[in-house]
Structure formats: structure tokens, C-alpha cells
Design an enzyme around this catalytic site. Structure first.
Site, PDB file in Angstrom:
ATOM      1  N   LYS A  94      -1.797  -9.109  -3.031  1.00 28.07           N
ATOM      2  CA  LYS A  94      -0.840  -9.717  -2.114  1.00 28.07           C
ATOM      3  C   LYS A  94      -1.013 -11.237  -1.999  1.00 28.07           C
ATOM      4  O   LYS A  94      -0.066 -11.941  -1.663  1.00 28.07           O
ATOM      5  CB  LYS A  94      -0.934  -9.051  -0.750  1.00 28.07           C
TER       6      LYS A  94
HETATM    7  C1  LIG Z   1      -0.074  -3.364  -0.494  1.00 21.93           C
HETATM    8  C2  LIG Z   1      -0.921  -2.659  -1.458  1.00 21.93           C
HETATM    9  C3  LIG Z   1      -0.405  -1.657  -2.300  1.00 21.93           C
HETATM   10  C4  LIG Z   1       1.026  -1.196  -2.210  1.00 21.93           C
HETATM   11  O1  LIG Z   1       1.956  -2.160  -2.569  1.00 21.93           O
HETATM   12  P1  LIG Z   1       3.493  -1.986  -2.153  1.00 21.93           P
HETATM   13  O2  LIG Z   1       4.159  -3.222  -2.595  1.00 21.93           O
HETATM   14  O3  LIG Z   1       3.480  -1.836  -0.656  1.00 21.93           O
HETATM   15  O4  LIG Z   1       3.986  -0.753  -2.814  1.00 21.93           O
HETATM   16  C5  LIG Z   1      -1.250  -1.091  -3.239  1.00 21.93           C
HETATM   17  N1  LIG Z   1      -2.548  -1.447  -3.321  1.00 21.93           N
HETATM   18  C6  LIG Z   1      -3.075  -2.395  -2.523  1.00 21.93           C
HETATM   19  C7  LIG Z   1      -4.502  -2.731  -2.664  1.00 21.93           C
HETATM   20  C8  LIG Z   1      -2.292  -3.031  -1.567  1.00 21.93           C
HETATM   21  O5  LIG Z   1      -2.826  -3.978  -0.786  1.00 21.93           O
END
Ligand SMILES: *Cc1c(COP(=O)(O)O)cnc(C)c1O
Length: 458
Positions: free
Chosen positions: A111
Site C-alpha cells: 500500500k
Molecule cells: C490491503 C492488502 C491486501 C488486499 O488488497 P486489496 O486491494 O484490498 O484487495 C492484501 N495483502 C495485504 C498485505 C494488504 O495490506
């Protein structure tokens, strides 16, 4: 390029509008009214670029109405200069699997890649002191930390982060609550991530409140997040040109895998996108049976995927329904009033052309981490492990690319259940273990959350 809502195609918005708003006023999600498709020759050209320049080219398609290209390029350069990988991401090969490590940013999860850019975009759009922005964000653990790292100490911005109390990992919580910045407020909600997300959506759809506090959002419903994530699909594809490539994506809110779908729409020849879920399997069910029916969130070993209302799915729905905004609204109303909606066979078939989905439970997740460590002497985190598990179903000869979404150190409690292999403390967070934590615990009540926020900003 203009933007429309998945629930109303008539109103048009520019990039800056949708960036600040996050969610459309009708409760729908913003989507571009057209997407540029690259020719094969254009894609070849893109393959020669560095990560930062590639990101500039791709993201510029979506924000040229509000940002000059050289400014965008500076924003992106600034965003990635502190990543511990020069190329932003890293690709590693393990047997027939290719792991794309997306976790070399300040909070060790993918993210950061989008959130750092968003942080710098807020600065670029130059918020004035008499119109401070209040960002409200719901997190299942990683979004909040990435948002805090991207926005702490920025001028004229406050950040309120709602996480589900006691339902995120210790390290995830510590990264958020030890920041010690005056513009960051951590709130632990007595509820689940879906409760947190619902509170945020409710505040967004209350026009008076939203305007009063000049509210903005950085959850994955914000289109700006998606466009930053398209880039690494291109960048990693370029290492396997002329091969059939499929991506396996640990999925919760459907943002990351939707970025892959947009990459495909832009002309990137992706064979399949495989959605890996944990036991919160709403996406696995809707893709395989057509029924979109949230059940109660079940806490799992991959907490960032503990999602039952997978918001970005609405964007895919809009495409599957041939951009019929009325029908999207009907489905979303059904979801609200009846608790579910049902896709027909043709609609499922359209989805299945691009997507497959598989559920991996906690027991399997532990096994996968354990076997991966045994076989390759390498530790993967529980989210990434669901993708490794889901990749076993790919039998079409594709080159398999796994999205590694988090560093295993963030989930040490789980790693220790699976393997005795040590995980080195990443330098990004080595310092925070003994720092003081700061957060408030609130009931899962919109009234309480609103008055808390108003109290802090008055
Ligand atoms: C947010 C997240 C996900 C999921 O991603 P989305 O875009 O919500 O589908 C998967 N793995 C990790 C480690 C995350 O932080």
C-alpha cells in the site's frame, strides 16, 4: 479524460474532484469515462522506461486534466526515493513461481506504493490553511499505516484512522500508533474492518458532515490508489515479454487486482488474474457462483484481507453490466435491502474470461508458509501465502507472477506458528518497538465517531 460514477454516468468530474472526494455523492465509485488502450508498439516503448518514468507515463493518462507531467514526475520521484529497493519493487524466482515483492516502502506493505504518491499529490494541490483537509480512513491494518507514513506532519491535513480493535497484528498497530505526529489520530473501533469501512462510507455520504469538515479519503475506493498500482503490473510483465503471464493477487477490497484488470484493458496481454482470498471468501463465491452475499467477517491469519464488502468489485460490475449505471444502482440497493444480489450465467462468464478465484483457509496458509520456507529457505507473509496456494490451479502454461503484498515481519506471530526460520527486522521499523503507543477506543457508533472528530478539529 473525465470521470463518472458507477451509479450515475451523467455527472462528470475532473481528476482533482475525484481525488479529494474519494466516493461519488450517490455512493458509487468513480471511474474514467474512457481508458486509453496502448498499441503493441507503444507497450514495447514503455518497456524501456525506469519504474519512475513508467509510473509517470501510466498515471498521467488519468490525471492530465489536473496535473502537469513534469510535476507528476517530481511527485513520483519524491515518493519512491526512500524505498529500500531502487527499482521500487523486486522480482525473485522460486521454482516455477515469480514473486513480486511490493513491500519495500516505509510500512512494509504494497500500500505504500500508492499512498506515498497520494501524500505528495495532496501537497501539490496546495491546501490552504483556512480550508484544512480531514482525511478519514478505515484500515484492516496496512492502509492506515501506509496513510500515516505518507501524511504525517503534512501542513493543513489531519488524518483519522479507524482500525478494528484487537483485530490487527501487534506490529501493524505499533507502526500506526507510535508515530507521535500532531495531525494523526488513531481510533480503535469495537467492531470489524467492515464496520470501520461502513462508518467511513456513511460519513462520506452525509453531505453536511462531509462539507463541514472538508472530508477526504485515501481508501482503495479512491481511484488515485488504483492508478498507482497499475504500474507494477506493467513493470513486472516487462521481465517476461512474449510469454503468457498470469498474476495471482491476495485480495480483500478488490483494489489491487482491479488495477491488474485496468492494466489489461490498457492493452497489457495478461492471461488471467487470479483472486486469492482467505476464509472471507465473498469474491471467491461471486466469481464462481454469481452470488454476492456478505457474511459475517471472520478474523483470519491474513487480517488485511478480512473483508466481506469488497468495495472495488462495484467497478468491475459496472463493466460487466455494460456500463449500465441504473442496473449497478439496483444491485447495490438489493445488497443494502436484501443483503445480496445475484449475477446470471452470462455475467459470470464475462468475469471468468479475465478472473479465477480460490479460497485458502488458515490451516492451508500455515502449511504453505511452512513448505515454502522448507523448499526455498525463504519466508513469505500470510497474505502472500494465499496467493502461492491459489497459484497451484494455474495449468495453462502461464508464467506465474505472485504479488507479494507484505513483509513477513509484520506478521511474526503467524510466521512463528509455521516455521522456526528467522525473519530479519527490517530497518524501516527497527526503532519503533519500544516507543509509546497512542490511540483511543470508541464504540462502533457513527455518532461517537463524528463527535470525536469534531472535538479534535475544533
Ligand atoms: C490491503 C492488502 C491486501 C488486499 O488488497 P486489496 O486491494 O484490498 O484487495 C492484501 N495483502 C495485504 C498485505 C494488504 O495490506
Amino acid at each position: 479524460m473525465e470521470y463518472i460514477s458507477t451509479r450515475n454516468k451523467n455527472l462528470k468530474y475532473n481528476f482533482k474532484d475525484i481525488f479529494f472526494r474519494g466516493l461519488a455523492p450517490d455512493g458509487g465509485l468513480f471511474i474514467p469515462n474512457q481508458i486509453k488502450k496502448y498499441s503493441e508498439a507503444e507497450i514495447k516503448k514503455l518497456s524501456l522506461l525506469s519504474y519512475v518514468d513508467l509510473a509517470t507515463e501510466i498515471i498521467f493518462n488519468f490525471c492530465s486534466s489536473s496535473l502537469e507531467k513534469n510535476k507528476l514526475n517530481n511527485i513520483i520521484k519524491k515518493s519512491y526515493k526512500n524505498f529500500s529497493s531502487k527499482e521500487v519493487i523486486k522480482l525473485k524466482k522460486f521454482g516455477n513461481l515469480n514473486l513480486i515483492e511490493l513491500y519495500h516502502g516505509p510500512t512494509l506493505a504494497f500500500k505504500d506504493i500508492a499512498m506515498q504518491v497520494l501524500g505528495n499529490m495532496y501537497d501539490e494541490f496546495n491546501i490552504s490553511s483556512d480550508n484544512k483537509v480531514n482525511i478519514i480512513v478505515a484500515t484492516s491494518g496496512d492502509t492506515g499505516s501506509a496513510a500515516i507514513a505518507a501524511l504525517n506532519d503534512r501542513k493543513n491535513i489531519n488524518v483519522f484512522v479507524l482500525h478494528p480493535h484487537k483485530k490487527i497484528s501487534n506490529i501493524q498497530r505499533k507502526i500506526m500508533t507510535t508515530i507521535g505526529s500532531r495531525n494523526i489520530y488513531n481510533i480503535a473501533i469495537k467492531g470489524t474492518f467492515d464496520d470501520c469501512q461502513k462508518l467511513v462510507k456513511e460519513m462520506f455520504s452525509e453531505n453536511d458532515f462531509r462539507k463541514k469538515i472538508n472530508m477526504s479519503g485515501v481508501n482503495s475506493i479512491n481511484w488515485a490508489r488504483i492508478i498507482c498500482q497499475i504500474v507494477y503490473y506493467f513493470y513486472s510483465y516487462f521481465k517476461f515479454q512474449n510469454k503468457k503471464v498470469s498474476f495471482v493477487v491476495p485480495t480483500g477490497n478488490f483494489g489491487d487486482v482491479f488495477a491488474g484488470y485496468v492494466a489489461k484493458k490498457m492493452g497489457l496481454p495478461i492471461e488471467k488474474l487470479i483472486v486469492a482470498t482467505n476464509e472471507n471468501d465473498i469474491l471467491e463465491r461471486v466469481i464462481n457462483t454469481g452470488e454476492y452475499k456478505p457474511t459475517k467477517v471472520k478474523p483470519s491469519l491474513s487480517p488485511s484481507m478480512d473483508v466481506q464488502i469488497s468495495s472495488n468489485f462495484e467497478r468491475l460490475l459496472f463493466d460487466v453490466l455494460n456500463e449500465d449505471d441504473k442496473q449497478v444502482s439496483i444491485f447495490m440497493n438489493d445488497l443494502k435491502s436484501k443483503g445480496s444480489f445475484l449475477l446470471n450465467k452470462e455475467q459470470i462468464a464475462i468475469i471468468k474470461k479475465d478472473f479465477n478465484a480460490k479460497k485458502i483457509n488458515d490451516k492451508e496458509t500455515i502449511e504453505i508458509i511452512k513448505n515454502f520456507s522448507k523448499e526455498y529457505n525463504f519466508v513469505i507473509d500470510p497474505h502472500t501465502a494465499t496467493a502461492v496456494g491459489a497459484s497451484k490451479d494455474i495449468k495453462d502454461g502461464s508464467e506465474i507472477l505472485i504479488l507479494g503484498t507484505a513483509h513477513p515481519y509484520k506478521f511474526l506471530e503467524t510466521i512463528k506458528m509455521a516455521t522456526s526460520q528467522e525473519v530479519e527486522t527490517p530497518k524501516q521499523i527497527a526503532h519503533l518497538m519500544d516507543k509509546k503507543e497512542n490511540y483511543d477506543i470508541l464504540e462502533n457508533k457513527i455518532k461517537d465517531v463524528k463527535s470525536y472528530i469534531l472535538g479534535k478539529i475544533s
